[in-house]
Design a protein around this motif. Structure first.
Motif, short mmCIF file in Angstrom:
data_model
loop_
_atom_site.label_atom_id
_atom_site.label_comp_id
_atom_site.label_asym_id
_atom_site.label_seq_id
_atom_site.Cartn_x
_atom_site.Cartn_y
_atom_site.Cartn_z
N LEU A 7 -20.02 -109.95 26.36
CA LEU A 7 -18.63 -110.04 26.78
C LEU A 7 -18.19 -111.48 27.05
CD1 LEU A 7 -18.41 -107.03 29.26
CD2 LEU A 7 -17.65 -107.12 26.88
N LEU A 51 -22.83 -112.10 30.33
CA LEU A 51 -22.48 -110.74 30.73
C LEU A 51 -22.40 -109.85 29.51
CD1 LEU A 51 -21.62 -108.89 33.10
CD2 LEU A 51 -19.25 -109.47 32.51
N TYR A 52 -23.08 -108.70 29.60
CA TYR A 52 -23.10 -107.72 28.52
C TYR A 52 -22.61 -106.37 29.05
CZ TYR A 52 -26.22 -111.06 26.26
OH TYR A 52 -26.75 -112.20 25.72
N ALA A 53 -21.90 -105.64 28.20
CA ALA A 53 -21.55 -104.25 28.49
C ALA A 53 -22.61 -103.39 27.82
CB ALA A 53 -20.18 -103.92 27.93
N PHE A 90 -22.82 -102.81 33.33
CA PHE A 90 -22.93 -104.19 32.88
C PHE A 90 -24.32 -104.73 33.16
CE2 PHE A 90 -18.56 -103.46 34.15
CZ PHE A 90 -17.88 -103.84 33.01
N GLU A 113 -26.12 -108.56 33.60
CA GLU A 113 -25.96 -110.00 33.68
C GLU A 113 -27.32 -110.64 33.45
OE1 GLU A 113 -23.67 -112.64 36.80
OE2 GLU A 113 -25.67 -112.10 37.57
N HIS A 169 -28.29 -105.47 36.81
CA HIS A 169 -27.44 -104.42 36.25
C HIS A 169 -26.56 -103.87 37.35
CE1 HIS A 169 -31.61 -103.16 36.92
NE2 HIS A 169 -31.88 -103.64 35.74
N GLN A 206 -22.36 -101.75 38.06
CA GLN A 206 -21.15 -101.14 37.51
C GLN A 206 -19.89 -101.85 37.99
OE1 GLN A 206 -22.15 -97.02 38.53
NE2 GLN A 206 -22.24 -96.62 36.34
N LEU A 208 -19.54 -108.76 39.33
CA LEU A 208 -18.54 -108.69 38.27
C LEU A 208 -17.33 -109.58 38.56
CD1 LEU A 208 -17.89 -107.33 35.59
CD2 LEU A 208 -16.91 -105.43 36.88
N TYR A 226 -16.44 -112.95 36.75
CA TYR A 226 -15.99 -112.88 35.37
C TYR A 226 -14.54 -112.39 35.24
CZ TYR A 226 -21.01 -113.06 34.55
OH TYR A 226 -22.34 -113.43 34.55
#
Length: 77
Positions: free
Chosen positions: A25, A37-39, A44, A46, A61, A63, A68, A71
């Motif tokens: 992301l 950051l990845y979905a 998510f 990080e 990890h 939610q 979060l 970002y």
């Protein structure tokens, strides 16, 4: 797969799932650290990198929440 099921996987399998199924992301840079950051499914991940060596330090990890928040200006939810 939900966050609980992901956390129950062995560490190596978690990384494989992240690289195979995760969507990059954005990133966040601090003086000594970088964060990607990845979905992944409905949560998510990080990935923290050392800014000097670009080696992975750890992953987290989540939610929602404070992780979060940093970002919020760089991804559109």
């Amino acid at each position: 797969m939900g966050l609980y099921e992901y956390k129950m996987l062995e560490e190596a399998k978690q990384w494989n799932v992240l690289w195979d199924k995760g969507t990059y992301l954005t990133h966040h840079i601090e003086p000594n650290e970088k964060f990607n950051l990845y979905a992944l499914f409905d949560f998510f991940v990080e990935v923290q990198l050392d800014s000097k060596t670009d080696k992975i330090v750890c992953k987290k990890h989540f939610q929602t929440g404070q992780l979060l928040d940093k970002y919020s200006g760089s991804i559109g939810f």
